[in-house]
Every structure is written in structure tokens, then in C-alpha cells.
Design a protein around this motif. Sequence first.
Motif, PDB file in Angstrom:
ATOM      1  N   PRO A   1       0.843  -1.207   0.000  1.00 17.38           N
ATOM      2  CA  PRO A   1       0.000   0.000   0.000  1.00 17.38           C
ATOM      3  C   PRO A   1       0.876   1.255   0.000  1.00 17.38           C
ATOM      4  CG  PRO A   1      -0.001  -1.033   2.170  1.00 17.38           C
ATOM      5  CD  PRO A   1       0.797  -1.926   1.253  1.00 17.38           C
ATOM      6  N   LEU A   2       0.431   2.262  -0.719  1.00 16.38           N
ATOM      7  CA  LEU A   2       1.141   3.539  -0.731  1.00 16.38           C
ATOM      8  C   LEU A   2       0.993   4.183   0.638  1.00 16.38           C
ATOM      9  CD1 LEU A   2       2.676   5.716  -2.389  1.00 16.38           C
ATOM     10  CD2 LEU A   2       0.456   6.685  -2.953  1.00 16.38           C
ATOM     11  N   ASP A   3       2.111   4.533   1.245  1.00 13.61           N
ATOM     12  CA  ASP A   3       2.111   5.181   2.560  1.00 13.61           C
ATOM     13  C   ASP A   3       2.061   6.691   2.348  1.00 13.61           C
ATOM     14  OD1 ASP A   3       2.498   6.127   5.120  1.00 13.61           O
ATOM     15  OD2 ASP A   3       4.367   5.031   5.468  1.00 13.61           O
ATOM     16  N   TYR A   4       0.853   7.218   2.315  1.00 15.88           N
ATOM     17  CA  TYR A   4       0.667   8.646   2.061  1.00 15.88           C
ATOM     18  C   TYR A   4       1.246   9.508   3.178  1.00 15.88           C
ATOM     19  CZ  TYR A   4      -2.450   7.622  -1.856  1.00 15.88           C
ATOM     20  OH  TYR A   4      -2.964   7.194  -3.057  1.00 15.88           O
ATOM     21  N   SER A   5       1.397   8.944   4.374  1.00 12.52           N
ATOM     22  CA  SER A   5       1.915   9.729   5.497  1.00 12.52           C
ATOM     23  C   SER A   5       3.431   9.864   5.461  1.00 12.52           C
ATOM     24  CB  SER A   5       1.485   9.100   6.828  1.00 12.52           C
ATOM     25  OG  SER A   5       2.102   7.836   6.995  1.00 12.52           O
ATOM     26  N   ASN A   6       4.105   9.075   4.620  1.00 16.63           N
ATOM     27  CA  ASN A   6       5.557   9.137   4.540  1.00 16.63           C
ATOM     28  C   ASN A   6       5.993   9.130   3.077  1.00 16.63           C
ATOM     29  OD1 ASN A   6       8.284   9.057   4.968  1.00 16.63           O
ATOM     30  ND2 ASN A   6       8.325   6.978   5.795  1.00 16.63           N
ATOM     31  N   SER A   7       5.599  10.169   2.355  1.00 17.29           N
ATOM     32  CA  SER A   7       5.910  10.210   0.924  1.00 17.29           C
ATOM     33  C   SER A   7       7.402  10.377   0.657  1.00 17.29           C
ATOM     34  CB  SER A   7       5.122  11.318   0.239  1.00 17.29           C
ATOM     35  OG  SER A   7       5.462  12.570   0.793  1.00 17.29           O
ATOM     36  N   GLN A   8       8.140  10.875   1.625  1.00 21.84           N
ATOM     37  CA  GLN A   8       9.576  11.084   1.417  1.00 21.84           C
ATOM     38  C   GLN A   8      10.310   9.777   1.139  1.00 21.84           C
ATOM     39  OE1 GLN A   8      10.934  14.150   1.068  1.00 21.84           O
ATOM     40  NE2 GLN A   8      12.703  13.000   0.331  1.00 21.84           N
ATOM     41  N   GLN A   9       9.828   8.669   1.710  1.00 25.19           N
ATOM     42  CA  GLN A   9      10.481   7.383   1.456  1.00 25.19           C
ATOM     43  C   GLN A   9      10.496   7.034  -0.028  1.00 25.19           C
ATOM     44  OE1 GLN A   9       8.456   3.698   2.631  1.00 25.19           O
ATOM     45  NE2 GLN A   9       6.594   4.907   2.981  1.00 25.19           N
ATOM     46  N   TYR A  10       9.490   7.484  -0.767  1.00 19.27           N
ATOM     47  CA  TYR A  10       9.453   7.214  -2.203  1.00 19.27           C
ATOM     48  C   TYR A  10      10.317   8.211  -2.968  1.00 19.27           C
ATOM     49  CZ  TYR A  10       5.428   4.656  -0.474  1.00 19.27           C
ATOM     50  OH  TYR A  10       4.616   3.826   0.253  1.00 19.27           O
ATOM     51  N   MET A  11      10.298   9.454  -2.541  1.00 16.43           N
ATOM     52  CA  MET A  11      11.084  10.479  -3.227  1.00 16.43           C
ATOM     53  C   MET A  11      12.583  10.208  -3.097  1.00 16.43           C
ATOM     54  SD  MET A  11       9.060  12.448  -4.780  1.00 16.43           S
ATOM     55  CE  MET A  11       7.501  11.611  -4.916  1.00 16.43           C
ATOM     56  N   ASP A  12      12.973   9.459  -2.065  1.00 15.57           N
ATOM     57  CA  ASP A  12      14.376   9.118  -1.856  1.00 15.57           C
ATOM     58  C   ASP A  12      14.830   7.921  -2.698  1.00 15.57           C
ATOM     59  OD1 ASP A  12      14.649  11.198  -0.045  1.00 15.57           O
ATOM     60  OD2 ASP A  12      14.347   9.938   1.715  1.00 15.57           O
ATOM     61  N   LEU A  13      13.912   7.256  -3.385  1.00 12.25           N
ATOM     62  CA  LEU A  13      14.280   6.126  -4.233  1.00 12.25           C
ATOM     63  C   LEU A  13      15.091   6.622  -5.434  1.00 12.25           C
ATOM     64  CD1 LEU A  13      10.862   4.220  -4.368  1.00 12.25           C
ATOM     65  CD2 LEU A  13      12.936   3.482  -3.172  1.00 12.25           C
ATOM     66  N   PRO A  14      15.917   5.765  -6.002  1.00 15.03           N
ATOM     67  CA  PRO A  14      16.601   6.163  -7.244  1.00 15.03           C
ATOM     68  C   PRO A  14      15.562   6.541  -8.308  1.00 15.03           C
ATOM     69  CG  PRO A  14      17.534   4.131  -6.381  1.00 15.03           C
ATOM     70  CD  PRO A  14      16.311   4.420  -5.561  1.00 15.03           C
ATOM     71  N   LYS A  15      15.848   7.580  -9.045  1.00 16.69           N
ATOM     72  CA  LYS A  15      14.880   8.102 -10.017  1.00 16.69           C
ATOM     73  C   LYS A  15      14.603   7.126 -11.155  1.00 16.69           C
ATOM     74  CE  LYS A  15      14.254  12.013  -7.932  1.00 16.69           C
ATOM     75  NZ  LYS A  15      13.067  12.268  -7.161  1.00 16.69           N
ATOM     76  N   ASP A  16      15.460   6.115 -11.335  1.00 14.86           N
ATOM     77  CA  ASP A  16      15.211   5.129 -12.387  1.00 14.86           C
ATOM     78  C   ASP A  16      14.565   3.849 -11.842  1.00 14.86           C
ATOM     79  OD1 ASP A  16      17.414   4.146 -11.017  1.00 14.86           O
ATOM     80  OD2 ASP A  16      18.566   3.661 -12.816  1.00 14.86           O
ATOM     81  N   SER A  17      14.074   3.892 -10.603  1.00 18.35           N
ATOM     82  CA  SER A  17      13.386   2.734 -10.030  1.00 18.35           C
ATOM     83  C   SER A  17      12.143   2.412 -10.843  1.00 18.35           C
ATOM     84  CB  SER A  17      12.948   3.024  -8.588  1.00 18.35           C
ATOM     85  OG  SER A  17      14.043   3.275  -7.760  1.00 18.35           O
ATOM     86  N   ARG A  18      11.954   1.131 -11.153  1.00 18.74           N
ATOM     87  CA  ARG A  18      10.727   0.732 -11.847  1.00 18.74           C
ATOM     88  C   ARG A  18       9.630   0.596 -10.801  1.00 18.74           C
ATOM     89  NH1 ARG A  18      10.422  -4.574 -15.431  1.00 18.74           N
ATOM     90  NH2 ARG A  18      11.873  -3.396 -16.719  1.00 18.74           N
ATOM     91  N   ILE A  19       8.622   1.436 -10.946  1.00 17.11           N
ATOM     92  CA  ILE A  19       7.496   1.436 -10.018  1.00 17.11           C
ATOM     93  C   ILE A  19       6.222   1.313 -10.843  1.00 17.11           C
ATOM     94  CG2 ILE A  19       6.283   2.678  -8.197  1.00 17.11           C
ATOM     95  CD1 ILE A  19       8.859   4.324  -7.773  1.00 17.11           C
ATOM     96  N   VAL A  20       5.358   0.383 -10.429  1.00 15.57           N
ATOM     97  CA  VAL A  20       4.054   0.231 -11.063  1.00 15.57           C
ATOM     98  C   VAL A  20       3.011   0.571 -10.009  1.00 15.57           C
ATOM     99  CG1 VAL A  20       2.438  -1.336 -12.194  1.00 15.57           C
ATOM    100  CG2 VAL A  20       4.909  -1.579 -12.607  1.00 15.57           C
ATOM    101  N   PHE A  21       2.213   1.584 -10.299  1.00 21.04           N
ATOM    102  CA  PHE A  21       1.139   1.989  -9.403  1.00 21.04           C
ATOM    103  C   PHE A  21      -0.156   1.346  -9.868  1.00 21.04           C
ATOM    104  CE2 PHE A  21       4.242   5.442  -9.127  1.00 21.04           C
ATOM    105  CZ  PHE A  21       4.428   5.494  -7.757  1.00 21.04           C
ATOM    106  N   ALA A  22      -0.985   0.964  -8.901  1.00 27.31           N
ATOM    107  CA  ALA A  22      -2.250   0.314  -9.222  1.00 27.31           C
ATOM    108  C   ALA A  22      -3.372   0.894  -8.375  1.00 27.31           C
ATOM    109  CB  ALA A  22      -2.138  -1.194  -8.979  1.00 27.31           C
ATOM    110  N   CYS A  23      -4.569   0.862  -8.931  1.00 32.02           N
ATOM    111  CA  CYS A  23      -5.784   1.216  -8.200  1.00 32.02           C
ATOM    112  C   CYS A  23      -6.881   0.283  -8.723  1.00 32.02           C
ATOM    113  CB  CYS A  23      -6.129   2.695  -8.390  1.00 32.02           C
ATOM    114  SG  CYS A  23      -6.525   3.155 -10.086  1.00 32.02           S
TER     115      CYS A  23
END
Length: 179
Positions: free
Chosen positions: A113-135
Motif C-alpha cells: 500500500p502507498l504510505d501517504y503519510s511518509n511520501s519522502q520514502q518514495y522520493m528518496d528512491l533512485p529516479k530510475d526505479s521501476r514502479i508500477v502503481f495500481a488502483c
Amino acid sequence: MTETTISPEMTMAEILERIPSAQRALFQRYHVGGCSSCGFQPTDTLAKVCADHNILDVPEVLAYLNRAGEIDSKMTVDPTEVKAWMDAGDTLRLIDVRPAEEIAKAALPGAEPLDYSNSQQYMDLPKDSRIVFACKSGARSLDVAAYFAGHGFTAVHSLKGGLDAWRSQIDSSIPDYAL
């Protein structure tokens, strides 16, 4: 692809009616319209939005907005491709952007699940990280993918058709639910 005719004198409401993906495109390319500090009013003209955000090349903005649907299409990925990546052991993060109460109704296997309360953890990922978002349907996840692309991420995707498509193409045992 046929271009939709828009002009700088049109209001943002008129533009969004003609090009529903325009707001995502504005944020992704120009960091405009994604939050309250960079937002605009539906009654603002495109010319005013450009002026308010120091965007000098209005014709380039018009051309970019006319390609917004194509840009969204390039950011979406079919469930079968995501499943192939997972089966091959490719490195990716599958992130479910739905609220906890929706995830409780039907979980997407392997998704965090996306942790909306700690968005910084995602912004700190390498910018070339493969991320697939789903809803559930692919609309909210496309907004989130565009947000991340607007922050410099180069390998973000939205699961095309969302959980509904995953259920129909990959795993029919996932329950369906109404919003």
C-alpha cells in the motif's frame, strides 16, 4: 493522431473537457496543477496559467497538451506485462494507491500500500526505479504515476485497467467490489 484544437484564451475547464489528461501533463512537464501551491482555477485561461507560472513558450505548452493522451498511454502498462516482469524476477515495486478500506475488500497480490503519510520514502528512491502503481480502474494510479514522473522518476507506470484488469487477465479469484 488527430490534434484537439485548444488555444491560450480557453479556460482550463474548457481545456480539461477536451483533453482530460491535460492536468496530469501540465504537472508532469511544468509542475503546474498538482497541488495547492502550483494550482489554477477552472476559470483561468491557459495564457494566465502560463503567465502565473513563468512559462514563456505558450505554443510549446499547447503542442504538449495536444500530445497528453499519447504521454498517458506510454505510462500505462498491461497487467500481462507486469506479471511477466514479476515472473522473470525483474526488480519492480508494485504499489497500490487505493485507501486501506478498498485494499481490504480486494488485495492485489505482491502490492504494497502507498504510505501517504511518509511520501519522502518514495522520493528518496533512485529516479530510475521501476514502479508500477495500481488502483481499481487505472485512473488514480495514472495520476500518481504522473506525479512521480513530474518529480523526475523515469520508469513509473500505471497498471492499465487497474485491479479490474488484473482480475480479468491474471487472477479471477480476486473479488470485485463497487466503489
